[in-house]
Design a protein around this motif. Structure first.
Motif, PDB file in Angstrom:
ATOM      1  N   HIS A   8       0.835  -1.203   0.000  1.00 18.03           N
ATOM      2  CA  HIS A   8       0.000   0.000   0.000  1.00 18.03           C
ATOM      3  C   HIS A   8       0.866   1.247   0.000  1.00 18.03           C
ATOM      4  CE1 HIS A   8      -3.366  -2.626   0.415  1.00 18.03           C
ATOM      5  NE2 HIS A   8      -2.800  -3.200   1.451  1.00 18.03           N
ATOM      6  N   GLU A  54       3.240   0.434   8.661  1.00 16.83           N
ATOM      7  CA  GLU A  54       3.944   0.442   7.381  1.00 16.83           C
ATOM      8  C   GLU A  54       4.874   1.639   7.195  1.00 16.83           C
ATOM      9  OE1 GLU A  54       1.644  -0.130   3.873  1.00 16.83           O
ATOM     10  OE2 GLU A  54       2.209  -2.238   3.884  1.00 16.83           O
ATOM     11  N   GLU A  55       4.402   2.817   7.592  1.00 20.18           N
ATOM     12  CA  GLU A  55       5.264   3.987   7.389  1.00 20.18           C
ATOM     13  C   GLU A  55       6.546   3.884   8.198  1.00 20.18           C
ATOM     14  OE1 GLU A  55       3.522   7.949   7.245  1.00 20.18           O
ATOM     15  OE2 GLU A  55       1.601   7.036   6.776  1.00 20.18           O
ATOM     16  N   ALA A  72      -9.427  11.496  -8.933  1.00 21.14           N
ATOM     17  CA  ALA A  72      -8.484  10.548  -9.533  1.00 21.14           C
ATOM     18  C   ALA A  72      -9.191   9.238  -9.852  1.00 21.14           C
ATOM     19  CB  ALA A  72      -7.351  10.243  -8.540  1.00 21.14           C
ATOM     20  N   PHE A  82      13.657  11.507   1.878  1.00 21.11           N
ATOM     21  CA  PHE A  82      13.758  11.009   3.258  1.00 21.11           C
ATOM     22  C   PHE A  82      15.005  10.161   3.504  1.00 21.11           C
ATOM     23  CE2 PHE A  82      12.884   8.087   6.720  1.00 21.11           C
ATOM     24  CZ  PHE A  82      12.337   8.906   7.674  1.00 21.11           C
ATOM     25  N   VAL A  88      -9.926  14.455  -3.734  1.00 26.61           N
ATOM     26  CA  VAL A  88      -8.839  14.109  -4.637  1.00 26.61           C
ATOM     27  C   VAL A  88      -9.016  12.685  -5.150  1.00 26.61           C
ATOM     28  CG1 VAL A  88      -6.376  13.717  -4.768  1.00 26.61           C
ATOM     29  CG2 VAL A  88      -7.249  15.715  -3.593  1.00 26.61           C
ATOM     30  N   GLU A 118      -9.002  14.946   0.987  1.00 22.41           N
ATOM     31  CA  GLU A 118      -8.455  13.694   0.456  1.00 22.41           C
ATOM     32  C   GLU A 118      -9.509  12.939  -0.335  1.00 22.41           C
ATOM     33  OE1 GLU A 118      -6.621  11.535   3.597  1.00 22.41           O
ATOM     34  OE2 GLU A 118      -4.976  12.972   3.744  1.00 22.41           O
ATOM     35  N   ALA A 166       2.868   2.865   1.590  1.00 23.67           N
ATOM     36  CA  ALA A 166       3.417   3.373   2.849  1.00 23.67           C
ATOM     37  C   ALA A 166       4.146   4.687   2.659  1.00 23.67           C
ATOM     38  CB  ALA A 166       4.345   2.333   3.497  1.00 23.67           C
ATOM     39  N   LEU A 167       3.620   5.559   1.828  1.00 26.35           N
ATOM     40  CA  LEU A 167       4.220   6.885   1.680  1.00 26.35           C
ATOM     41  C   LEU A 167       3.995   7.658   2.972  1.00 26.35           C
ATOM     42  CD1 LEU A 167       3.092   7.824  -1.926  1.00 26.35           C
ATOM     43  CD2 LEU A 167       5.302   6.948  -1.179  1.00 26.35           C
ATOM     44  N   PHE A 168       4.917   8.565   3.295  1.00 29.91           N
ATOM     45  CA  PHE A 168       4.742   9.397   4.480  1.00 29.91           C
ATOM     46  C   PHE A 168       3.686  10.436   4.160  1.00 29.91           C
ATOM     47  CE2 PHE A 168       9.370   8.266   4.481  1.00 29.91           C
ATOM     48  CZ  PHE A 168       9.209   7.187   5.342  1.00 29.91           C
ATOM     49  N   ARG A 169       2.525  10.300   4.799  1.00 30.05           N
ATOM     50  CA  ARG A 169       1.383  11.086   4.332  1.00 30.05           C
ATOM     51  C   ARG A 169       1.491  12.567   4.639  1.00 30.05           C
ATOM     52  NH1 ARG A 169      -2.772   7.422   7.163  1.00 30.05           N
ATOM     53  NH2 ARG A 169      -0.988   6.062   7.377  1.00 30.05           N
ATOM     54  N   HIS A 170       2.321  12.908   5.629  1.00 31.66           N
ATOM     55  CA  HIS A 170       2.415  14.327   5.977  1.00 31.66           C
ATOM     56  C   HIS A 170       3.512  15.045   5.211  1.00 31.66           C
ATOM     57  CE1 HIS A 170       5.358  12.219   8.363  1.00 31.66           C
ATOM     58  NE2 HIS A 170       6.002  13.349   8.482  1.00 31.66           N
ATOM     59  N   MET A 171       4.211  14.317   4.347  1.00 29.30           N
ATOM     60  CA  MET A 171       5.296  14.941   3.583  1.00 29.30           C
ATOM     61  C   MET A 171       4.902  15.083   2.109  1.00 29.30           C
ATOM     62  SD  MET A 171       8.656  12.913   4.836  1.00 29.30           S
ATOM     63  CE  MET A 171       8.845  12.391   6.533  1.00 29.30           C
ATOM     64  N   ARG A 188      11.245   6.681  -4.118  1.00 25.61           N
ATOM     65  CA  ARG A 188      11.750   6.782  -2.749  1.00 25.61           C
ATOM     66  C   ARG A 188      12.686   5.616  -2.437  1.00 25.61           C
ATOM     67  NH1 ARG A 188       7.598   6.427   2.202  1.00 25.61           N
ATOM     68  NH2 ARG A 188       7.532   4.275   1.484  1.00 25.61           N
ATOM     69  N   SER A 204      -1.768  12.124  -0.577  1.00 27.35           N
ATOM     70  CA  SER A 204      -3.226  12.002  -0.653  1.00 27.35           C
ATOM     71  C   SER A 204      -3.793  12.650  -1.905  1.00 27.35           C
ATOM     72  CB  SER A 204      -3.858  12.624   0.585  1.00 27.35           C
ATOM     73  OG  SER A 204      -3.475  13.980   0.677  1.00 27.35           O
ATOM     74  N   GLU A 205      -2.971  13.498  -2.551  1.00 29.68           N
ATOM     75  CA  GLU A 205      -3.471  14.177  -3.748  1.00 29.68           C
ATOM     76  C   GLU A 205      -3.093  13.445  -5.036  1.00 29.68           C
ATOM     77  OE1 GLU A 205      -3.261  18.798  -2.581  1.00 29.68           O
ATOM     78  OE2 GLU A 205      -1.396  17.731  -2.298  1.00 29.68           O
ATOM     79  N   LEU A 206      -2.528  12.243  -4.894  1.00 24.58           N
ATOM     80  CA  LEU A 206      -2.091  11.504  -6.081  1.00 24.58           C
ATOM     81  C   LEU A 206      -3.006  10.314  -6.353  1.00 24.58           C
ATOM     82  CD1 LEU A 206       1.745  11.221  -5.402  1.00 24.58           C
ATOM     83  CD2 LEU A 206       0.513  13.095  -6.471  1.00 24.58           C
ATOM     84  N   SER A 207      -2.988   9.869  -7.584  1.00 29.33           N
ATOM     85  CA  SER A 207      -3.715   8.638  -7.922  1.00 29.33           C
ATOM     86  C   SER A 207      -2.874   7.437  -7.502  1.00 29.33           C
ATOM     87  CB  SER A 207      -3.954   8.591  -9.423  1.00 29.33           C
ATOM     88  OG  SER A 207      -2.743   8.347 -10.093  1.00 29.33           O
ATOM     89  N   ASN A 222       2.385  12.276  12.251  1.00 24.05           N
ATOM     90  CA  ASN A 222       1.132  11.618  11.877  1.00 24.05           C
ATOM     91  C   ASN A 222       0.086  11.660  12.977  1.00 24.05           C
ATOM     92  OD1 ASN A 222       1.366  10.865   9.227  1.00 24.05           O
ATOM     93  ND2 ASN A 222       2.428   8.973   9.691  1.00 24.05           N
TER      94      ASN A 222
END
Lengths: 353, 283
Positions: free
Chosen positions: A82, B168-169, B283, A97, B279, B276, A84-89, A149, A135-138, B191
């Protein structure tokens, strides 16, 4: 860099996820770990990465045992299912990173980080999204960010867990062609996990078929597809019709089929099963040559490049056959009609004792 | 989520009226009454009541108690929620139950526990007496009781947030070469920061407003061990209503600030979530 897995076993409580698995991934290859869920493929990938410790066995990179090397220092790139991107970055910070957390001595200066991250984002064709949040990506874009990354730390091996698992069909196709091209360019030893046989056969140099924590077969895509080593590999890789029965005295008696089987010349009968893929069947109205069976046509899907026939043998067991358009035009089979089906290729597996 | 209303207007109106009247009687009126009483004799008298040495001492004591309690419980809350959300270990259920203990016990009992432990006749009393350490009827006792009463707030707020986030993060950060502290400060904490802030605000409000437990351990020494709520009680018992309400208005004001900050946080969390969603739909 090549990867060697030696006799690795991993248990979770009473469940054996990986059972004495040995495997070599040659340098620069793209290898697929293919199996149904629970077959241990993801556990094996995580053990190679160092995210799980094996209960027994060893993982070697270029002949060097990695047991005492923490995942932090293994130099692996890992792409999570899934992402696991850092959602706040931002996308940029996600990719940066791995470089930013390096100890002061080996951390590249800011300008260098910037240049490198932008290069990677260009490589995955996302440089125009550097300032966005995940969150703004597909889904497909997130997947590519995760890949960039992972590549930023210049890994020696790249590990991908179900890389296309959560994408829809069209994007999945596109992305896997793209991953294949990328791999051809950078030639990084890569292992990816998938439960989708089409994906594995399409992308990988070599496919490792797993089941119940064990490796069933390792081979090139056409090899495992055409010459499956076990009934499991046969049935897992694409569709097949199964004819169960026995072998005895150099012959195989598989339901309605009776064919020569020199592999078992003994008088003692053994249970066995024969497998054929739908496209390997000849369908006609006459018994020319024999070695086939009579079946009733139950259903016909004429749309597409191949015409799918659903047939039932004398005892009502159904199986599928496929013929191409021209054959269909000449045959003109009708539902309810009795047809003679002859497997051109029958793979017979005798049950082990 | 908006749903089509099916009830007749009369029922709707009646329900709304009941809710509003209830709200007015039990929430708005007391709040207004506090400020009205506090300012009854004018703003000058209000300020005088706050500047009075004992009141000022109570304010300082309360602030100091909160300043010690909140960071302690923040650290505890982060550690506990991290452990519970990210690891499997025996006794996890017990730990979860124990965290809720202060919610389940009456604050007065909480205070009694500390008297039983640290009081002169208590378990550790002789030891503390021999070393000339005063816990009960002194500042340390107040802090202990407050810490006990408020420790679930941060942890309770964070556990569901951390559980929803998963591992995961953190794993991704580890594979990328980050160390434990780097993972915590760069990945985990950002987070959960809104959850942390929310927990801290609730914890702070309770720490400043706690009456029962503190009342048992403080000894009500004017100018020394009286916190704001205790001081309000004393003033009230002395029929000094204006001063009592003036000091009480500070707590009421704190409550209002807490509510505003809480709604700001919730509003922000909602707007992020809905953005979110937009978006994703696009998408």
């Amino acid at each position: 860099m090549n990867i060697e897995v030696r006799g690795v076993t991993k248990k979770f409580g009473r469940f054996t996820a990986v059972d004495d698995v040995s495997l070599t991934v040659p340098a620069g290859e793209l290898v697929a770990l293919l199996g149904p869920s629970g077959s241990g493929k993801t556990s094996l990938l995580r053990i190679i990465a160092g995210l799980e410790a094996p209960d027994a066995g060893a993982v070697l990179f270029e002949g060097e045992d990695q047991a005492r090397r923490d995942v932090r220092h293994r130099r692996v790139g890992f792409v999570f299912q899934h992402y696991a991107l850092f959602r706040h970055m931002t996308v940029f910070e996600n990719v940066a990173f791995g470089l930013r957390v390096r100890p002061r001595g080996s951390r590249p200066p800011g300008v260098e980080i910037r240049a490198k991250v932008m290069d990677l984002l260009k490589l995955v064709q996302l440089d125009w999204l550097a300032d966005r949040r995940p969150s703004e990506l597909s889904g497909g874009q997130r997947q590519r960010v995760a890949l960039a990354r992972a590549l930023a730390v210049e890994p020696k091996v790249l590990l991908l867990d179900e890389p296309f698992g959560s994408l829809d069909a069209r994007i999945r196709q596109e992305l896997r062609r793209w991953l294949r091209r990328l791999h051809d360019d950078i030639r990084l030893t890569s292992v990816f996990v998938t439960h989708d046989q089409e994906e594995a056969l399409d992308v990988a140099d070599r496919v490792v078929v797993m089941n119940h924590g064990r490796i069933e077969q390792v081979g090139a895509p056409d090899e495992v597809f055409e010459h499956p080593a076990t009934p499991f590999v046969m049935t897992f890789l694409g569709q097949s019709a199964t004819f169960a029965g026995r072998v005895q005295g150099g012959k195989a008696f598989l339901g309605p089929l009776a064919v020569d089987f020199p592999g078992h010349p003994h008088e003692e009968a053994r249970p066995a099963a024969g497998y054929t893929r739908p496209h390997e069947m000849e369908v006609g109205r006459a018994e020319n040559g024999g070695g086939g069976l009579w079946a009733t046509l139950r259903h016909l899907s004429p749309a597409g490049a191949v015409v799918k026939l659903e047939l039932a043998d004398a005892e009502g067991r159904s199986f599928q056959a496929e013929v191409n358009r021209e054959q269909h035009e000449t045959l003109r089979a009708r539902v309810g009609e009795r047809l003679y089906v002859r497997p051109r290729k029958l793979r017979i597996f005798v049950e082990p004792r | 989520m908006r749903r089509a209303l099916t009830e007749p207007p009369l029922v709707r109106g009646a329900l709304l009226a009941v809710a509003l009247v209830f709200l007015a009687i039990f929430l708005v009126m007391p709040l207004v009454a506090v400020f009205a009483q506090a300012l009854e004799k004018g703003f000058g008298a209000y300020l005088t009541a706050l500047r009075e040495p004992d009141a000022w001492a109570a304010i300082r004591l309360t602030l100091l108690t909160a300043a010690i309690t909140v960071p302690l419980n923040l650290v505890f809350g982060l550690a506990a929620s991290w452990a519970i959300a990210k690891f499997e270990f025996p006794g996890k259920g017990t730990l979860l139950t124990l965290i809720d203990l202060p919610f389940a016990v009456s604050p007065v009992i909480s205070g009694m526990i500390f008297v039983l432990l640290f009081g002169r006749q208590g378990l550790l009393g002789p030891f503390l007496g021999a070393h000339d350490v005063k816990v009960i009827f002194a500042f340390p006792g107040i802090v202990l009781a407050t810490v006990f009463v408020t420790f679930p707030f941060v942890a309770r707020e964070l556990i569901p947030v951390m559980q929803a986030l998963g591992n995961e993060e953190e794993e991704a950060a580890r594979v990328l070469g980050a160390g434990g502290w780097q993972i915590f400060f760069r990945v985990t904490l950002p987070n959960v920061k809104w959850g942390v802030l929310y927990g801290v605000i609730l914890c702070n409000a309770r720490a400043m407003g706690e009456f029962g437990a503190v009342s048992v351990v403080s000894g009500h020494i004017r100018g020394l061990t009286n916190t704001i709520p205790l001081h309000v009680e004393i003033l009230y018992n002395e029929y000094n209503f204006q001063a009592a309400f003036a000091v009480a208005s500070l707590l009421a004001f704190l409550a209002l600030v807490t509510l505003v900050v809480k709604s700001l946080i919730e509003w922000r969390a909602r707007s992020v979530a809905s953005r979110e969603e937009h978006v994703r739909e696009a998408a």
